[in-house]
Design a protein around this motif. Structure first.
Motif, PDB file in Angstrom:
ATOM      1  N   ARG A 217     117.270 -14.970  20.141  1.00 49.72           N
ATOM      2  CA  ARG A 217     118.741 -15.180  20.231  1.00 49.72           C
ATOM      3  C   ARG A 217     119.466 -15.401  21.424  1.00 49.72           C
ATOM      4  O   ARG A 217     120.113 -16.177  20.770  1.00 49.72           O
ATOM      5  CB  ARG A 217     119.588 -13.265  20.274  1.00 49.72           C
ATOM      6  N   ALA A 360     136.899 -10.207  22.400  1.00 42.04           N
ATOM      7  CA  ALA A 360     135.136 -11.010  22.846  1.00 42.04           C
ATOM      8  C   ALA A 360     134.772  -9.967  23.802  1.00 42.04           C
ATOM      9  O   ALA A 360     134.559 -10.020  24.951  1.00 42.04           O
ATOM     10  CB  ALA A 360     134.982 -11.984  23.314  1.00 42.04           C
ATOM     11  N   ASN A 361     135.011  -9.194  23.513  1.00 43.05           N
ATOM     12  CA  ASN A 361     134.316  -7.460  23.995  1.00 43.05           C
ATOM     13  C   ASN A 361     134.632  -6.861  25.917  1.00 43.05           C
ATOM     14  O   ASN A 361     134.092  -6.594  26.776  1.00 43.05           O
ATOM     15  CB  ASN A 361     132.967  -8.052  24.853  1.00 43.05           C
TER      16      ASN A 361
ATOM     17  N   PRO B  10     123.288  -8.605  24.522  1.00 43.39           N
ATOM     18  CA  PRO B  10     124.081  -9.936  25.950  1.00 43.39           C
ATOM     19  C   PRO B  10     125.501  -9.597  26.215  1.00 43.39           C
ATOM     20  O   PRO B  10     125.824 -11.119  26.489  1.00 43.39           O
ATOM     21  CB  PRO B  10     123.618 -10.826  25.144  1.00 43.39           C
ATOM     22  N   THR B  11     126.172  -8.821  25.470  1.00 43.23           N
ATOM     23  CA  THR B  11     127.142  -8.541  25.870  1.00 43.23           C
ATOM     24  C   THR B  11     127.559  -8.980  26.871  1.00 43.23           C
ATOM     25  O   THR B  11     128.566 -10.204  27.426  1.00 43.23           O
ATOM     26  CB  THR B  11     127.550  -7.613  25.170  1.00 43.23           C
ATOM     27  N   VAL B  13     126.511 -11.168  29.864  1.00 40.18           N
ATOM     28  CA  VAL B  13     126.736 -12.913  29.134  1.00 40.18           C
ATOM     29  C   VAL B  13     127.934 -13.268  29.170  1.00 40.18           C
ATOM     30  O   VAL B  13     128.583 -14.120  29.434  1.00 40.18           O
ATOM     31  CB  VAL B  13     125.406 -12.796  29.309  1.00 40.18           C
ATOM     32  N   ILE B  14     127.954 -12.607  27.437  1.00 41.71           N
ATOM     33  CA  ILE B  14     129.358 -13.413  27.050  1.00 41.71           C
ATOM     34  C   ILE B  14     130.616 -13.073  27.648  1.00 41.71           C
ATOM     35  O   ILE B  14     131.833 -14.096  27.505  1.00 41.71           O
ATOM     36  CB  ILE B  14     128.997 -12.743  25.400  1.00 41.71           C
ATOM     37  N   MET B  15     130.530 -11.252  28.046  1.00 42.49           N
ATOM     38  CA  MET B  15     131.842 -11.407  28.877  1.00 42.49           C
ATOM     39  C   MET B  15     132.035 -12.645  30.237  1.00 42.49           C
ATOM     40  O   MET B  15     133.074 -12.707  30.381  1.00 42.49           O
ATOM     41  CB  MET B  15     131.981  -9.931  29.295  1.00 42.49           C
ATOM     42  N   LYS B  17     130.427 -15.527  30.289  1.00 40.02           N
ATOM     43  CA  LYS B  17     130.568 -16.748  29.770  1.00 40.02           C
ATOM     44  C   LYS B  17     132.312 -17.062  29.859  1.00 40.02           C
ATOM     45  O   LYS B  17     132.825 -17.651  29.644  1.00 40.02           O
ATOM     46  CB  LYS B  17     129.829 -16.996  28.779  1.00 40.02           C
ATOM     47  N   ASN B  18     133.247 -15.868  28.718  1.00 38.27           N
ATOM     48  CA  ASN B  18     134.903 -16.061  28.787  1.00 38.27           C
ATOM     49  C   ASN B  18     135.212 -16.186  29.569  1.00 38.27           C
ATOM     50  O   ASN B  18     136.382 -17.371  29.606  1.00 38.27           O
ATOM     51  CB  ASN B  18     134.776 -14.862  27.480  1.00 38.27           C
TER      52      ASN B  18
END
Lengths: 363, 66
Positions: A217, A360-361, B10-11, B13-15, B17-18
């Motif tokens: 992933r 997006a969360n 990995p939420t 890290v995504i947050m 990144k955004n």
């Protein structure tokens, strides 16, 4: 080399060595560790299914959870958290194990099978990667099961406590606990060896964050190859060990506890890869997180145990190929197993679509 | 500041990144997961950010700056 890379390689080597030792000590071939198979054995041992050849209280599972529990406490990383879609996580845990048992192995056993030369497992690897890619698309679209919250410590002791209870049942061996007399459930290392191997691997997996799904992933999603290093280290360690021990048998012919049903191996592991990404980690990682105090992962583990029981009660688990007195009997995935995988894929799609957040969360 | 407490990998890290896409100069992040702190730190450093962490008992405040 950076510290986290070194730690991950060490973790992979330790897992690989532990798997080799367990196999040499009596575990089934290419099954030093298999989270799905061992939870299935525990479900059978507790009488949740009646497949007589796969019933045993596997000390490796107990050790993995308690090893992570001890290491999390020692490292001041124990966190009592819960409340992130527990019912969905229970369902996802069950689906992941149904997919894994159709293939005949969790992602960790898939790597061990490949390192033993089991080329039939390539179909599973491809399906696993495909499932992870679907999961990555879901994450990019904003998939999340939501936030967990701080809870009372008592909640976080449920799964470690359950594991202590299993250990008592294993040692006391009361009449109501089932132990296989033949088949994979009867093939096991002496329980203390299994327990210690589980404790060691649980501790290093907690410290390193090892995750079989997370590696692929992160490589696709973030171009981060740290977790993938552990995946590769396990494969290389077991491959070298098998070659040294003359147990490396690279062929598509009859392999230990495996079958040639490539399409359903692919689809079964697609379920595992996709479901693991939605859960935030592979079956091994769920055990480790539960040991760290995560109540949602504890619920997932209970879902996996129930899923394993359903897989066998409904005839959905894969059947291994067999060669008896020179006669080959083909195994594979039954019609019930194929229906189970199809339902699992539909449910994964519904769960994915129902949990997308446009921001997006960020909420 | 973004609050990534309680989200599974990995939420977080995504947050981050955004958020960095919207505010590329600096971002503050509050996390309660040692694993998420490691992942965010590694991600930020790989993308050229300096990371300062202020840990408390069970939480960590991260300041990511270009």
């Amino acid at each position: 080399m950076k510290k986290h890379h070194l730690l991950m390689i060490v973790a992979g080597v330790v897992v690989g060595l532990a798997a080799l030792i367990l196999t040499a000590s009596g575990n089934p071939a290419n099954m030093g560790f298999c989270i799905a198979c061992f939870l299935r054995d525990i479900a059978g041992g507790l009488g949740l299914h009646s497949a007589g050849k796969v019933q045993y209280i596997r000390p490796e599972i107990i050790g993995l959870t308690l090893g992570a529990f001890g290491m999390a406490f020692a490292g001041k990383e124990f966190r009592a958290r819960a409340g992130s879609a527990p019912a969905l996580r229970f369902l996802l845990g069950a689906l992941v194990i149904i997919g894994a048992l159709a293939f005949l192995g969790c992602p960790l056993r898939m790597v061990l099978r490949l390192a033993g030369g089991d080329l039939t497992a390539i179909a599973g690897l491809l399906g696993f990667v495909f499932g992870i890619l679907i999961g990555v698309v879901c994450l990019k679209k904003g998939f999340s099961l939501g936030r967990a919250y701080k809870v009372k410590k008592s909640d976080s002791f449920v799964l470690p406590g359950f594991m202590v209870g299993l250990l008592v049942l294993l040692v006391a061996a009361p009449a109501f606990i089932h132990f296989s007399q033949e088949g994979p459930g009867a093939s096991h290392a002496f329980w203390i060896i299994s327990l210690v191997a589980g404790l060691v691997v649980g501790a290093v997996a907690q410290k390193s964050r090892l995750c079989m799904a997370g590696g692929i992933r992160d490589a696709f999603l973030l171009r981060d190859f740290n977790l993938l290093t552990g995946f590769v280290a396990i494969f290389v360690t077991v491959l070298i060990g098998n070659i040294v021990l003359s147990k490396f048998n690279p062929t598509l012919a009859v392999q230990p506890i495996a079958h040639h049903d490539y399409i359903w191996s692919f689809l079964g592991m697609t379920v595992v890869g996709w479901g693991s990404i939605l859960l935030g980690g592979c079956p091994l990682r769920q055990l480790i997180l539960a040991g760290e105090g995560n109540g949602d992962s504890a619920v997932t583990v209970f879902g996996m145990i129930v899923g394993a029981a359903i897989a066998h009660n409904f005839g959905m688990a894969g059947n291994a190929d067999a060669m008896v007195d020179g006669t080959f009997t083909a195994g594979g995935v039954s019609t019930a197993g194929q229906i189970g995988i199809a339902i699992a894929l539909v449910l994964l799609l519904i769960i994915s679509l129902c949990n997308l957040y446009k921001e997006a969360n960020a909420k | 500041m973004i609050d990534v407490r309680g989200y599974s990998c990995p939420t977080p890290v995504i947050m981050v990144k955004n958020e960095l896409a919207k505010h590329p100069d600096s971002v503050e992040v509050l996390s309660d997961s040692p694993c998420a702190v490691e992942n965010i730190t590694r991600f930020a450093q790989q993308h050229g950010y300096k990371v300062v962490s202020q840990p408390t008992q069970e939480e960590t405040l991260l300041l990511l700056t270009k």
